[in-house]
Design a protein around this motif. Structure first.
Motif, PDB file in Angstrom:
ATOM      1  N   ILE A   1       0.849  -1.205   0.000  1.00  0.00           N
ATOM      2  CA  ILE A   1       0.000   0.000   0.000  1.00  0.00           C
ATOM      3  C   ILE A   1       0.881   1.250   0.000  1.00  0.00           C
ATOM      4  O   ILE A   1       0.680   2.172  -0.820  1.00  0.00           O
ATOM      5  CB  ILE A   1      -0.944   0.000   1.232  1.00  0.00           C
ATOM      6  CG1 ILE A   1      -1.899  -1.196   1.176  1.00  0.00           C
ATOM      7  CG2 ILE A   1      -1.735   1.309   1.305  1.00  0.00           C
ATOM      8  CD1 ILE A   1      -2.555  -1.539   2.508  1.00  0.00           C
ATOM      9  N   ALA A   2       1.871   1.289   0.883  1.00  0.00           N
ATOM     10  CA  ALA A   2       2.717   2.493   1.003  1.00  0.00           C
ATOM     11  C   ALA A   2       3.488   2.746  -0.289  1.00  0.00           C
ATOM     12  O   ALA A   2       3.620   3.900  -0.719  1.00  0.00           O
ATOM     13  CB  ALA A   2       3.677   2.335   2.178  1.00  0.00           C
ATOM     14  N   ARG A   3       3.964   1.674  -0.917  1.00  0.00           N
ATOM     15  CA  ARG A   3       4.703   1.830  -2.175  1.00  0.00           C
ATOM     16  C   ARG A   3       3.821   2.485  -3.229  1.00  0.00           C
ATOM     17  O   ARG A   3       4.247   3.334  -3.997  1.00  0.00           O
ATOM     18  CB  ARG A   3       5.108   0.433  -2.658  1.00  0.00           C
ATOM     19  CG  ARG A   3       6.535   0.375  -3.124  1.00  0.00           C
ATOM     20  CD  ARG A   3       6.886  -1.021  -3.530  1.00  0.00           C
ATOM     21  NE  ARG A   3       7.925  -1.564  -2.684  1.00  0.00           N
ATOM     22  CZ  ARG A   3       8.218  -2.849  -2.596  1.00  0.00           C
ATOM     23  NH1 ARG A   3       7.502  -3.737  -3.263  1.00  0.00           N
ATOM     24  NH2 ARG A   3       9.213  -3.248  -1.847  1.00  0.00           N
ATOM     25  N   ASP A   4       2.558   2.102  -3.235  1.00  0.00           N
ATOM     26  CA  ASP A   4       1.635   2.663  -4.216  1.00  0.00           C
ATOM     27  C   ASP A   4       1.299   4.117  -3.880  1.00  0.00           C
ATOM     28  O   ASP A   4       1.175   4.957  -4.769  1.00  0.00           O
ATOM     29  CB  ASP A   4       0.359   1.810  -4.259  1.00  0.00           C
ATOM     30  CG  ASP A   4      -0.481   2.136  -5.465  1.00  0.00           C
ATOM     31  OD1 ASP A   4      -0.045   1.773  -6.570  1.00  0.00           O
ATOM     32  OD2 ASP A   4      -1.527   2.791  -5.310  1.00  0.00           O
ATOM     33  N   VAL A   5       1.176   4.405  -2.597  1.00  0.00           N
ATOM     34  CA  VAL A   5       0.800   5.762  -2.186  1.00  0.00           C
ATOM     35  C   VAL A   5       1.979   6.728  -2.355  1.00  0.00           C
ATOM     36  O   VAL A   5       1.841   7.806  -2.933  1.00  0.00           O
ATOM     37  CB  VAL A   5       0.320   5.765  -0.707  1.00  0.00           C
ATOM     38  CG1 VAL A   5       0.064   7.175  -0.218  1.00  0.00           C
ATOM     39  CG2 VAL A   5      -0.935   4.920  -0.564  1.00  0.00           C
ATOM     40  N   ILE A   6       3.168   6.320  -1.867  1.00  0.00           N
ATOM     41  CA  ILE A   6       4.333   7.220  -1.902  1.00  0.00           C
ATOM     42  C   ILE A   6       4.992   7.192  -3.283  1.00  0.00           C
ATOM     43  O   ILE A   6       5.511   8.188  -3.753  1.00  0.00           O
ATOM     44  CB  ILE A   6       5.365   6.819  -0.806  1.00  0.00           C
ATOM     45  CG1 ILE A   6       4.701   6.868   0.581  1.00  0.00           C
ATOM     46  CG2 ILE A   6       6.585   7.729  -0.837  1.00  0.00           C
ATOM     47  CD1 ILE A   6       5.530   6.244   1.694  1.00  0.00           C
TER      48      ILE A   6
END
Ligand SMILES: Cc1cc2nc3c(=O)[nH]c(=O)nc-3n(C[C@H](O)[C@H](O)[C@H](O)COP(=O)(O)OP(=O)(O)OC[C@H]3O[C@@H](n4cnc5c(N)ncnc54)[C@H](O)[C@@H]3O)c2cc1C
Length: 382
Positions: A374-379
């Motif tokens: 999730i974080a990889r996609d968001v950041i």
């Protein structure tokens, strides 16, 4: 925005609920105690069209939409996580993957048998030294004349001892990491494909079959390759997008089962001269559980709806899996507490929910790994 299920979705939900409550739930406690999968449910799920829900009818599937299939997972998960786990692997990881990546010949050969339950599927990714770090896998493949030869070991393989068809991942070039991985459809009676039960007793999913698989000079024809050479990592990850939806929907089912049990207990258990449901702390527990399960359900339905639209769903599926499994784990822990001493015994099913739900936070990518996705996609990547 429409939050209503269609008449067809309601019909599938009702059918799945009846099957789960009348045929799955009565077997769950004994299956858990004996550590035996209720095999008679496999052809039955085939008859009902659950083994290949969204697979197209030309390959033997029921052609249902993804929200309907999420409802099937949810209802079965409400009754027994071992049976729901079987389905998420067999249909979500194996059949869907063959449907998405297979040649016409592979699809026509494997999918109809998987749809009836004549064949059972398993998905062989995890190894002793490569769990979350899939690209670090040590299993190898090499080309030899008209064949690929596989060597290596896989662990924790759900359905592994009962499967007829295995999706196996192995590297043709370990230095290339994820770009070296290939995917194969392997018939489990191929010489060099050996399996045995995992050592130890599992915390939960005790009725599931978990295997260690040993590949020793296992020679498969070139036609066993799924996708192109070096595409195995993509094949594995795309399968997890399907499978994680099944895990998330199953977690909603477990959360709902915890809530059902707590409401029933809060209405009937009396202490201090009144039902315990009158106490505000019990009410707060039940209110929080209700809110969490409702939120998880909406996230699951959104991911299923997006999948049905053909939209990319990696992020939404990970959000659904993370939130739903954490919510259900909290619900199961609270449910044991709310049942007092009774919750600590298998006289009541909440202790099984509590043991089973821990697995949901681990397989198909742990909760930590979902946060990374999730974080990889968001950041974004640097
Ligand atoms: C009931 C059950 C059924 C299963 N069924 C299957 C199956 O059918 N097929 C299959 O292939 N596998 C299956 N598995 C295996 C499962 O997918 C793996 O156990 C899981 O992916 C974690 O891998 P691991 O156990 O090697 O843990 P590890 O990868 O060693 O992780 C150990 C800990 O480190 C954390 N960690 C690892 N990397 C990072 C990072 N980069 N950042 C932060 N934290 C990190 C993990 O989250 C975890 O908490 C099953 C497991 C269980 C329990």
């Amino acid at each position: 925005m429409n939050f209503e299920l269609t008449p067809k979705q309601q019909q599938i939900q009702e059918q799945a609920r009846q099957f789960a409550q009348q045929e799955v739930a009565p077997l769950a406690r004994e299956a858990d105690e004996k550590g035996q999968f209720p095999m008679q449910l496999i052809p039955r799920m085939g008859e009902l069209g659950f083994l290949a829900g969204p697979i197209e009818p030309e390959y033997g599937g029921a052609g249902m939409d993804y929200p309907s299939f999420a409802l099937v997972y949810e209802e079965i998960g409400r009754a027994d996580s071992s049976v729901r786990g079987f389905l998420a692997v067999h249909a979500g990881l194996v059949s869907h993957c063959i449907r998405d990546w297979g040649t016409e010949e592979q699809k026509h050969h494997y999918l109809p048998r998987l749809a009836t339950g004549e064949s059972v599927g398993c998905y062989c990714l995890t190894e002793a030294n490569a769990g979350s770090d899939v690209a670090g896998m040590e299993s190898t493949t090499r080309e030899e004349d008209d064949a690929y030869v596989l060597n290596g070991e896989k662990i924790w393989i759900t359905n592994g001892n009962i499967a007829d068809v295995a999706l196996v991942f192995a590297s043709q070039d370990r230095a290339a990491r994820h770009r070296g991985i290939c995917a194969f459809i392997v018939d489990t009676d191929t010489p060099g494909f050996r399996r045995e039960a995992m050592p130890g007793q599992e915390l939960g999913h005790r009725a599931s079959d978990h295997a260690r698989i040993i590949l020793e000079e296992c020679r498969v024809p070139k036609s066993a390759l799924l996708g192109k050479p070096g595409q195995g990592f993509k094949v594995a990850m795309s399968a997890l997008d399907h499978g994680r939806l099944g895990v998330a929907a199953g977690a909603v089912g477990v959360g709902q089962a915890c809530l059902d049990a707590c409401v029933d207990f809060a209405r009937n258990r009396r202490q201090f001269g009144q039902r315990i449901g009158n106490f505000q702390m019990i009410q707060a527990t039940i209110a929080d559980m209700t809110a969490d399960i409702e939120a998880a359900r909406l996230l699951v339905y959104r991911a299923a709806w997006m999948k049905q639209q053909g939209l990319p769903t990696t992020r939404e599926t990970s959000i659904a899996k993370l939130f739903a499994t954490e919510a259900a784990a909290k619900a199961a822990s609270e449910a044991v507490l709310l049942h007092g001493g009774r919750g600590y015994s298998n006289e009541y099913p909440v202790e099984r929910y509590y043991r089973d739900i821990k697995g949901f936070q681990i397989y198909e990518g742990t909760s930590y790994i979902q946060r990374i996705v999730i974080a990889r996609d968001v950041i974004g990547r640097e």
